[in-house]
Design a protein around this motif. Structure first.
Motif, short mmCIF file in Angstrom:
data_model
loop_
_atom_site.label_atom_id
_atom_site.label_comp_id
_atom_site.label_asym_id
_atom_site.label_seq_id
_atom_site.Cartn_x
_atom_site.Cartn_y
_atom_site.Cartn_z
N MET A 34 -0.51 -7.67 0.65
CA MET A 34 -1.15 -7.79 1.66
C MET A 34 -2.18 -6.43 1.58
N GLY A 55 6.86 -3.65 -0.02
CA GLY A 55 6.54 -2.66 0.71
C GLY A 55 6.58 -1.25 0.01
N THR A 58 2.00 1.28 -1.91
CA THR A 58 0.63 1.11 -1.09
C THR A 58 -0.48 1.95 -1.40
N ILE A 70 -0.27 1.55 7.09
CA ILE A 70 0.08 0.02 6.93
C ILE A 70 1.49 -0.18 6.89
N SER A 71 1.92 -1.39 7.55
CA SER A 71 3.44 -1.71 7.57
C SER A 71 3.38 -3.22 7.71
N ARG A 72 4.82 -3.70 7.25
CA ARG A 72 4.83 -5.03 7.40
C ARG A 72 6.18 -5.38 8.06
N ASN A 74 8.39 -8.38 7.62
CA ASN A 74 8.60 -9.77 7.51
C ASN A 74 9.38 -10.77 8.36
N VAL A 79 1.85 -8.20 9.42
CA VAL A 79 1.41 -6.99 9.07
C VAL A 79 0.50 -6.26 9.97
N TYR A 80 0.78 -4.92 9.93
CA TYR A 80 -0.20 -4.04 10.96
C TYR A 80 -0.91 -2.95 10.14
N CYS A 96 -7.62 -8.91 7.35
CA CYS A 96 -6.53 -8.78 6.59
C CYS A 96 -6.56 -10.01 5.58
#
Length: 127
Positions: A34, A55, A58, A70-72, A74, A79-80, A96
């Motif tokens: 992502m 993850g 990055t 960024i974070s995800r 699942n 995704v943030y 995104c």
């Protein structure tokens, strides 16, 4: 294929924070690398940050290092992008995007490497 919907944009003063969300549907986001991208008026779309399927990898452009994360999640298929210490030059439409990746560690750093895109959410930072 996956569908992506961004949210969380808005107007914020310089120094403030926003958290953008990218909700995926149709496929599980864990199948995709992502990225978050942005496009300011009159400028080309640029990569802001990307994250691998796992993850564990990055990529951040220099101008947002130390300010954006960024974070995800699942489990939530989301995704943030946490954006702190915002600056007027962060003003843009944020998108995104996703790309299916066989390798958990694959990381794409350019917009052209991503296949699926959301509609974007506008971020305006006032000085």
């Amino acid at each position: 294929q996956v569908q992506l919907v961004e949210s969380g944009g808005g107007l914020v003063q310089a120094g403030g924070s926003l958290r953008l969300s990218c909700a995926a549907s149709g496929r599980t986001v864990s199948s995709y690398a992502m990225g978050w991208f942005r496009q300011a008026p009159g400028k080309e779309r640029e990569t802001v940050v990307a994250i691998s399927r796992s993850g564990g990898s990055t990529y951040y452009i220099d101008s947002v290092k130390g300010r954006f994360t960024i974070s995800r999640d699942n489990a939530k298929n989301t995704v943030y992008l946490q954006m702190n210490s915002l600056k007027p030059e962060d003003t843009a439409v944020y998108y995104c995007a996703a790309r299916g990746a066989l390798r958990l560690s694959w990381l794409g750093t350019g917009p052209g490497e991503y296949d699926y895109w959301g509609q974007g959410t506008r971020v305006t930072v006032s000085s």
